[in-house]
Design a protein around this motif. Structure first.
Motif, short mmCIF file in Angstrom:
data_model
loop_
_atom_site.label_atom_id
_atom_site.label_comp_id
_atom_site.label_asym_id
_atom_site.label_seq_id
_atom_site.Cartn_x
_atom_site.Cartn_y
_atom_site.Cartn_z
N CYS A 339 0.81 -1.08 0.11
CA CYS A 339 0.15 -0.14 -0.11
C CYS A 339 1.19 1.41 0.03
CB CYS A 339 -0.73 0.14 1.32
SG CYS A 339 -0.03 -0.02 2.77
N SER A 340 0.11 2.42 -0.05
CA SER A 340 0.94 3.72 0.21
C SER A 340 0.78 4.07 1.67
CB SER A 340 0.25 4.73 -0.62
OG SER A 340 0.49 6.09 -0.24
N PRO A 341 2.15 4.07 2.11
CA PRO A 341 1.99 4.32 3.88
C PRO A 341 1.55 6.00 4.05
CG PRO A 341 4.04 3.34 3.13
CD PRO A 341 3.40 3.77 1.73
N ALA A 342 1.61 6.78 3.31
CA ALA A 342 0.99 7.91 3.53
C ALA A 342 -0.62 7.94 3.53
CB ALA A 342 1.41 9.03 2.40
N LEU A 343 -1.10 7.28 2.46
CA LEU A 343 -2.42 7.03 2.40
C LEU A 343 -3.04 6.36 3.63
CD1 LEU A 343 -3.03 6.87 -1.58
CD2 LEU A 343 -3.49 8.77 -0.03
N MET A 344 -2.15 5.26 3.89
CA MET A 344 -2.82 4.59 5.16
C MET A 344 -2.81 5.23 6.33
SD MET A 344 -3.80 1.53 4.49
CE MET A 344 -4.44 2.17 2.79
N ARG A 345 -1.92 6.16 6.66
CA ARG A 345 -1.83 6.89 7.85
C ARG A 345 -3.13 7.99 7.80
NH1 ARG A 345 3.87 7.27 6.87
NH2 ARG A 345 3.87 9.08 5.79
N ARG A 346 -3.20 8.56 6.51
CA ARG A 346 -4.43 9.23 6.29
C ARG A 346 -5.72 8.64 6.75
NH1 ARG A 346 -5.66 13.44 1.21
NH2 ARG A 346 -7.31 14.71 2.32
N ALA A 347 -5.75 7.55 6.24
CA ALA A 347 -7.02 6.60 6.65
C ALA A 347 -6.94 6.44 8.05
CB ALA A 347 -7.18 5.33 5.66
N ILE A 348 -6.10 5.96 8.67
CA ILE A 348 -6.19 5.72 10.16
C ILE A 348 -6.40 6.82 10.96
CG2 ILE A 348 -4.85 4.78 11.95
CD1 ILE A 348 -2.94 3.01 9.75
N SER A 349 -5.69 7.96 10.48
CA SER A 349 -5.96 9.17 11.23
C SER A 349 -7.43 9.69 10.99
CB SER A 349 -5.32 10.42 10.60
OG SER A 349 -5.33 11.67 11.28
N ASN A 350 -8.19 9.44 9.93
CA ASN A 350 -9.65 9.75 10.03
C ASN A 350 -10.32 8.90 10.77
OD1 ASN A 350 -9.00 11.81 8.24
ND2 ASN A 350 -9.71 10.94 6.39
N LEU A 351 -10.22 7.65 10.80
CA LEU A 351 -10.80 6.74 11.67
C LEU A 351 -10.77 7.02 13.12
CD1 LEU A 351 -9.84 3.33 9.62
CD2 LEU A 351 -12.14 4.42 9.87
N LEU A 352 -9.40 7.33 13.63
CA LEU A 352 -9.20 7.67 14.71
C LEU A 352 -9.87 8.94 15.11
CD1 LEU A 352 -7.99 6.88 17.53
CD2 LEU A 352 -5.61 7.88 16.78
N SER A 353 -9.79 10.06 14.43
CA SER A 353 -10.49 11.05 14.96
C SER A 353 -12.00 11.09 14.90
CB SER A 353 -10.27 11.95 13.53
OG SER A 353 -10.77 13.39 13.68
N ASN A 354 -12.69 10.26 13.94
CA ASN A 354 -13.98 9.80 14.09
C ASN A 354 -14.34 9.30 15.32
OD1 ASN A 354 -16.54 9.88 12.46
ND2 ASN A 354 -16.21 7.73 13.06
N ALA A 355 -13.54 8.11 15.78
CA ALA A 355 -13.66 7.60 17.10
C ALA A 355 -13.77 8.30 18.21
CB ALA A 355 -12.78 6.39 17.17
N ILE A 356 -12.65 9.47 18.25
CA ILE A 356 -12.55 10.24 19.35
C ILE A 356 -13.76 11.21 19.68
CG2 ILE A 356 -11.25 12.21 20.22
CD1 ILE A 356 -8.70 10.83 18.75
N LYS A 357 -14.16 11.67 18.40
CA LYS A 357 -15.57 12.43 18.45
C LYS A 357 -16.70 11.87 19.09
CE LYS A 357 -13.99 14.80 14.51
NZ LYS A 357 -14.34 14.92 12.80
N PHE A 358 -16.95 10.62 18.91
CA PHE A 358 -18.02 9.73 19.15
C PHE A 358 -17.88 8.65 20.58
CE2 PHE A 358 -18.91 11.01 15.19
CZ PHE A 358 -20.16 11.57 15.05
#
Length: 448
Positions: A339-358
Motif C-alpha cells: 500500500c501507500s504508507p502516506a494514504l494508510m496514515r491518512r485513513a487511520i487518522s480519519n478513523l481515529l479522529s472520528n472515533a474520538i468524537k464519538f
C-alpha cells in the motif's frame, strides 16, 4: 454510415453464394466423374462383346462376318466407334480417324486426326487365329457429355444467381423485421433526458439477445441517475458548507471596515479570517482528493508495508487530543500490506479522529490489525450504542454527519469517512462498519 440491415443481407447473400458454389462444384465434378465411369464401363462391356465375336468367327477366319456382327451390335450406338488392329497396328476395321500414334496405356481422352474429342479403351485380342488381329479399340464421342456438363454449368450459374438475388431480397426484409425491436429501444432511449433520468427501457417482449443489451443500458442509466443525483447533492452540500465560512469572512470584514479600528482589532479580524480560510483550504483539498478518487486514480507508490508502525505514528500524533478527551488508544495485532504508507496514515487518522468524537471520556479506543487470507484489515473500535442501519449505509457518503450535535470540533465537514472509503477503493479494497462485542468497528480491508 454503414447499415446493419444491408450488412446482414449481404452477408447472408455471400453465404448463399459460397454454399451454392461449393455445392455446384461438388455436383459438377460428381456428374463428370459418373459420366466418365459410365463411359468406361460401357466401353469395357463392348470390348468383351468384340472378344466374344472374335471367338465365334476364329474357326472359319471370315473377317467380314466379324465386321457384320460388330456393326449389328453398334446399331443404335452412334456415339461408339470400334477399330480392329492387326499385329502391324494397321486398321482392318473401323475406317480412318484413329489416332494410333497417340494411344497410350492409361489414356482416357484423346483427339482423333479429325479433331474430335473422344474417350477410348483398348483390349488385346486373344486366340485370333487366321484373323491376325491383335488389338480392339473402342471410342466414345465426348461431345454429348460435354454438352450435358455445359448445360449443367449454365443451370447452376443461373440458379445460383437467382438464389443469391432472392436471398438478398428476403434477407433484407427479414433483417428489417428482426431489427424493429432495436428501433423501438432507440426511440425509447431518445426520450431520456436529464429531467427524466428515472425512465428505463421497456424490455418486455424483446428477443433474448437484445434483453441483455437493454438490461445493460438500464444499468448504465441507474448508475448515471445515481451519479447525477450525487452531483446535485454534492453541489448542494458544498454550497451549504461554503456558505457559513464565507458569510463569516464577509461579515467580519464588513464589520472591520465599518469604522476606524485599532491595529489590535484588525489583527484579530485577520486571524479569524485566516482560520476560516484554512478551513476552506482543507475542505477544497479534501474535495479535490475525492474527485481524483472518483476518476479511478490508482495508487502508484505501493510498497510492502508493516502497518503496525504506521498506526503507532498516528496514535502518537493524537496523544495530546486523546489525553484532553480523557481517552486511551490500544493497538492490537499485526498486519502487512502492499500500500501507500502516506494514504494508510491518512485513513487511520480519519478513523481515529472520528472515533474520538464519538467516544465518551474514560473509555478506550481499540485499533486492531488482522489478516484474513490475503486481506489485511485495519479497524478502529469504540464503545457506545449501536449505529442505526440507515446511518451505516450513509456514513461513508460525503458531507454526512450522523449526529452533528455530538461533534466536538467545529472543523468537521463530514468528509473524513468518505476519504477513508476512497483510499480503500484506490487500493482495491473497501471500507466497512460493523458491531462486535458491544463496540462499533469501522475500518478498511485491502488486498495484501
Amino acid at each position: 454510415m454503414s447499415s446493419i440491415t444491408a450488412s446482414l443481407a449481404l452477408s447472408l447473400a455471400g453465404v448463399t453464394v459460397m454454399t451454392f458454389l461449393a455445392a455446384g462444384i461438388a455436383i459438377y465434378w460428381g456428374v463428370a466423374y459418373t459420366l466418365e465411369q459410365t463411359a468406361r464401363e460401357e466401353m469395357v462391356g463392348k470390348l468383351r462383346i468384340v472378344q466374344h465375336f472374335v471367338d465365334e468367327v476364329v474357326q472359319d477366319g471370315n473377317l467380314e462376318t466379324l465386321r457384320h456382327h460388330i456393326d449389328d451390335v453398334m446399331t443404335g450406338h452412334g456415339e461408339l466407334t470400334v477399330w480392329l488392329l492387326n499385329d502391324r497396328d494397321e486398321v482392318v476395321h473401323g475406317g480412318l480417324g484413329l489416332p494410333v500414334r497417340q494411344l497410350r496405356e492409361g489414356d482416357f481422352e484423346v483427339r482423333t486426326v479429325s479433331g474430335k474429342k473422344m474417350a477410348f479403351a483398348r483390349k488385346s485380342l486373344e486366340n485370333t487365329g487366321s484373323l491376325q488381329l491383335r488389338t480392339a479399340v473402342i471410342a466414345l464421342d465426348m461431345a454429348p457429355r460435354a454438352r450435358l456438363l455445359r448445360a449443367l454449368l449454365y443451370l447452376m450459374l443461373t440458379a445460383g444467381s437467382l438464389a443469391m438475388l432472392l436471398t438478398f431480397t428476403l434477407s433484407l426484409q427479414a433483417t428489417r423485421h428482426g431489427l424493429r425491436p432495436i428501433g423501438r429501444l432507440s426511440r425509447q432511449a431518445a426520450t431520456i433526458a436529464p429531467n427524466s433520468l428515472a425512465l428505463r427501457l421497456d424490455i418486455s417482449g424483446i428477443a433474448r439477445e437484445l434483453e441483455e443489451l437493454a438490461q445493460a443500458f438500464n444499468g448504465v442509466l441507474d448508475r448515471l441517475e445515481s451519479a447525477y443525483q450525487q452531483v446535485r447533492s454534492f453541489n448542494a452540500d458544498v454550497a451549504h458548507e461554503l456558505r457559513t465560512p464565507l458569510a463569516t469572512l464577509i461579515s467580519g470584514t464588513q464589520l472591520a471596515l465599518s469604522a476606524n479600528r485599532t491595529q489590535v482589532h484588525l489583527r484579530a479580524t485577520l486571524e479569524s479570517n485566516l482560520e476560516e480560510l484554512e478551513g476552506l483550504k482543507s475542505l477544497v483539498n479534501d474535495m479535490m482528493f475525492l474527485a481524483h478518487a472518483d476518476h479511478g486514480t490508482v495508487v502508484q507508490d505501493l510498497v510492502d508495508t508493516n502497518l503496525r508502525p504506521e498506526v503507532q505514528k498516528v496514535c502518537e500524533f493524537y496523544d495530546a487530543l486523546l489525553e484532553d478527551s480523557g481517552l486511551k488508544a490500544v493497538i492490537e495485532g499485526r498486519a502487512t500490506a502492499r500500500c501507500s504508507p502516506a494514504l494508510m496514515r491518512r485513513a487511520i487518522s480519519n478513523l481515529l479522529s472520528n472515533a474520538i468524537k464519538f467516544t465518551a471520556p474514560g473509555e478506550s479506543i481499540k485499533l486492531s490489525l488482522t489478516e484474513h487470507g490475503r486481506i489485511a484489515e485495519i479497524a478502529v473500535a469504540n464503545p457506545g450504542p449501536p449505529i442505526p442501519a440507515e446511518t451505516q449505509e450513509r456514513m461513508f457518503s460525503r458531507f454526512y454527519q450522523a449526529d452533528p450535535a455530538r461533534v466536538r470540533s467545529g472543523d468537521s465537514h463530514g468528509l473524513g469517512l468518505a476519504i477513508v472509503s476512497a483510499i480503500a477503493k484506490m487500493h482495491g479494497g473497501q471500507a466497512f462498519c460493523e458491531r462486535a462485542d458491544g463496540m462499533t468497528r469501522v475500518g478498511i480491508r485491502i488486498p495484501q
